[in-house]
Write a protein that holds these residues in place. Sequence first.
Motif: not given
Length: 92
Positions: A71-87
């Motif tokens: 539910t909290g991460n439906p795409e099952q992403d391990r890391r998401v990055q947009f330019g210099d920002y990552s989470v």
Amino acid sequence: MPALMVSLPTAADVEHFLGAVNGSLPGAEEAVRMTIALASAMTRGQGFDPANHKVAEDLHAVIVMAAARLTGNPEQDRRVQFGDYSVTPTTS
């Protein structure tokens, strides 16, 4: 010794686990259904009593926790990055 059987998990159980208000997590109900199906298949039905809508207490905990992650991460992403920002997504 037979396992303690409890009611099948619900979206409300997942929301409670995550500290959310009932009905506030879109996708929680579907995540619970999918996780119950996966757990049942992986255990070959052991620990499930479908006639009475019950599941072993330990499986209940596993299903709630796995559904919360989904539910909290439906795409099952391990890391998401947009330019210099990552989470790195978490479930809480």
